[in-house]
Write a protein that holds these residues in place. Structure first.
Motif, PDB file in Angstrom:
ATOM      1  N   MET A  62       0.848  -1.165   0.000  1.00 13.61           N
ATOM      2  CA  MET A  62       0.000   0.000   0.000  1.00 13.61           C
ATOM      3  C   MET A  62       0.898   1.234   0.000  1.00 13.61           C
ATOM      4  O   MET A  62       1.940   1.249   0.643  1.00 13.61           O
ATOM      5  CB  MET A  62      -0.884  -0.005   1.240  1.00 13.61           C
ATOM      6  CG  MET A  62      -1.750   1.202   1.326  1.00 13.61           C
ATOM      7  SD  MET A  62      -2.903   1.157   2.697  1.00 13.61           S
ATOM      8  CE  MET A  62      -1.834   1.029   4.072  1.00 13.61           C
ATOM      9  N   ALA A  63       0.473   2.251  -0.745  1.00 17.00           N
ATOM     10  CA  ALA A  63       1.263   3.475  -0.835  1.00 17.00           C
ATOM     11  C   ALA A  63       0.340   4.687  -0.812  1.00 17.00           C
ATOM     12  O   ALA A  63      -0.383   4.916  -1.776  1.00 17.00           O
ATOM     13  CB  ALA A  63       2.083   3.464  -2.119  1.00 17.00           C
ATOM     14  N   PRO A  64       0.341   5.472   0.278  1.00 17.42           N
ATOM     15  CA  PRO A  64      -0.376   6.749   0.250  1.00 17.42           C
ATOM     16  C   PRO A  64       0.537   7.818  -0.340  1.00 17.42           C
ATOM     17  O   PRO A  64       1.738   7.836  -0.066  1.00 17.42           O
ATOM     18  CB  PRO A  64      -0.675   7.020   1.722  1.00 17.42           C
ATOM     19  CG  PRO A  64       0.384   6.274   2.454  1.00 17.42           C
ATOM     20  CD  PRO A  64       0.813   5.121   1.584  1.00 17.42           C
TER      21      PRO A  64
ATOM     22  N   GLU B 234       0.773  12.051  -1.347  1.00 20.28           N
ATOM     23  CA  GLU B 234       0.250  13.425  -1.348  1.00 20.28           C
ATOM     24  C   GLU B 234       0.564  14.036  -2.710  1.00 20.28           C
ATOM     25  O   GLU B 234       1.684  13.915  -3.207  1.00 20.28           O
ATOM     26  CB  GLU B 234       0.916  14.230  -0.239  1.00 20.28           C
ATOM     27  CG  GLU B 234       0.455  15.663  -0.159  1.00 20.28           C
ATOM     28  CD  GLU B 234      -0.738  15.877   0.769  1.00 20.28           C
ATOM     29  OE1 GLU B 234      -1.424  16.884   0.586  1.00 20.28           O
ATOM     30  OE2 GLU B 234      -0.970  15.040   1.653  1.00 20.28           O
TER      31      GLU B 234
ATOM     32  N   THR C  15      -7.818   4.806  -4.198  1.00 18.64           N
ATOM     33  CA  THR C  15      -8.751   5.710  -3.528  1.00 18.64           C
ATOM     34  C   THR C  15      -8.198   7.120  -3.665  1.00 18.64           C
ATOM     35  O   THR C  15      -7.016   7.345  -3.420  1.00 18.64           O
ATOM     36  CB  THR C  15      -8.900   5.344  -2.044  1.00 18.64           C
ATOM     37  OG1 THR C  15      -9.324   3.989  -1.951  1.00 18.64           O
ATOM     38  CG2 THR C  15      -9.913   6.241  -1.361  1.00 18.64           C
TER      39      THR C  15
ATOM     40  N   SER D 116      -8.856  11.392  -2.802  1.00 17.00           N
ATOM     41  CA  SER D 116      -9.534  12.299  -1.890  1.00 17.00           C
ATOM     42  C   SER D 116      -8.994  13.718  -2.080  1.00 17.00           C
ATOM     43  O   SER D 116      -7.821  13.905  -2.368  1.00 17.00           O
ATOM     44  CB  SER D 116      -9.288  11.845  -0.451  1.00 17.00           C
ATOM     45  OG  SER D 116      -9.858  12.746   0.453  1.00 17.00           O
TER      46      SER D 116
ATOM     47  N   THR E 191     -13.337   5.497  -5.037  1.00 16.86           N
ATOM     48  CA  THR E 191     -12.517   4.293  -4.982  1.00 16.86           C
ATOM     49  C   THR E 191     -12.771   3.462  -6.221  1.00 16.86           C
ATOM     50  O   THR E 191     -13.913   3.270  -6.624  1.00 16.86           O
ATOM     51  CB  THR E 191     -12.855   3.455  -3.729  1.00 16.86           C
ATOM     52  OG1 THR E 191     -12.598   4.243  -2.575  1.00 16.86           O
ATOM     53  CG2 THR E 191     -12.018   2.201  -3.663  1.00 16.86           C
TER      54      THR E 191
ATOM     55  N   ILE F  11      -5.017  13.632  -2.214  1.00 17.77           N
ATOM     56  CA  ILE F  11      -4.315  12.452  -1.726  1.00 17.77           C
ATOM     57  C   ILE F  11      -4.786  11.237  -2.511  1.00 17.77           C
ATOM     58  O   ILE F  11      -5.968  11.119  -2.831  1.00 17.77           O
ATOM     59  CB  ILE F  11      -4.617  12.232  -0.227  1.00 17.77           C
ATOM     60  CG1 ILE F  11      -4.188  13.443   0.598  1.00 17.77           C
ATOM     61  CG2 ILE F  11      -3.942  10.961   0.287  1.00 17.77           C
ATOM     62  CD1 ILE F  11      -4.704  13.426   2.009  1.00 17.77           C
TER      63      ILE F  11
ATOM     64  N   ARG G 137      -4.401   6.846  -2.474  1.00 19.20           N
ATOM     65  CA  ARG G 137      -3.970   5.658  -1.746  1.00 19.20           C
ATOM     66  C   ARG G 137      -4.076   4.494  -2.717  1.00 19.20           C
ATOM     67  O   ARG G 137      -5.145   4.216  -3.247  1.00 19.20           O
ATOM     68  CB  ARG G 137      -4.858   5.428  -0.532  1.00 19.20           C
ATOM     69  CG  ARG G 137      -4.453   4.243   0.300  1.00 19.20           C
ATOM     70  CD  ARG G 137      -5.333   4.199   1.563  1.00 19.20           C
ATOM     71  NE  ARG G 137      -5.094   3.019   2.311  1.00 19.20           N
ATOM     72  CZ  ARG G 137      -5.819   1.907   2.228  1.00 19.20           C
ATOM     73  NH1 ARG G 137      -6.847   1.857   1.423  1.00 19.20           N
ATOM     74  NH2 ARG G 137      -5.523   0.860   2.953  1.00 19.20           N
TER      75      ARG G 137
ATOM     76  N   GLU H 206      -3.364   0.434  -3.470  1.00 20.99           N
ATOM     77  CA  GLU H 206      -3.083  -0.898  -2.932  1.00 20.99           C
ATOM     78  C   GLU H 206      -2.649  -1.766  -4.098  1.00 20.99           C
ATOM     79  O   GLU H 206      -3.377  -1.910  -5.079  1.00 20.99           O
ATOM     80  CB  GLU H 206      -4.331  -1.485  -2.273  1.00 20.99           C
ATOM     81  CG  GLU H 206      -4.766  -0.706  -1.055  1.00 20.99           C
ATOM     82  CD  GLU H 206      -6.030  -1.254  -0.432  1.00 20.99           C
ATOM     83  OE1 GLU H 206      -6.303  -2.463  -0.579  1.00 20.99           O
ATOM     84  OE2 GLU H 206      -6.747  -0.467   0.200  1.00 20.99           O
TER      85      GLU H 206
END
Length: 102
Positions: free
Chosen positions: A1-3, A5, A32, A34, A67, A94, A96, A98
């Motif tokens: 997983m990598a969030p 910005e 996802t 946002s 998503t 942002i 995210r 997976e």
């Protein structure tokens, strides 16, 4: 997983993942997006490779809390970035992602 910005690139908010290393690939299962605090319509676009019409793989009607669940997973080959851009000028964004490295 990598969030990730997003940062401004040529006037567009862009979240950029360098992509898999040589000899590996990613299978992206979920993305996802946002835009905290955004008002109004915001769209986001997902590219496998540098942003161009030929590398666009999906988009959202709203770049806010959307998503995408990919079945089969989205394939990202080695040395290829995964890039998400937001249109309509949110101040912050942002992503995210997976994925599984194969």
């Amino acid at each position: 997983m990598a969030p990730v910005e997003a940062r401004q690139e040529q006037g567009v908010l862009t979240a950029r993942l360098a992509g898999p290393v040589a000899g590996a690939a990613w299978l992206v299962r979920r993305i996802t997006v946002s835009t905290p605090g955004a008002t109004g319509a915001v769209r986001s676009y997902v590219y496998v490779g540098e942003p161009a019409p030929g590398t666009l793989v999906m988009g959202t009607r709203s770049g806010q809390l959307d998503t995408a669940v990919e079945d089969p997973p989205l394939y990202v080959p080695d040395n290829t970035p995964l890039v998400i851009q937001w249109q309509a000028g949110p101040a912050r964004a942002i992503a995210r992602i997976e994925y599984q490295e194969v």
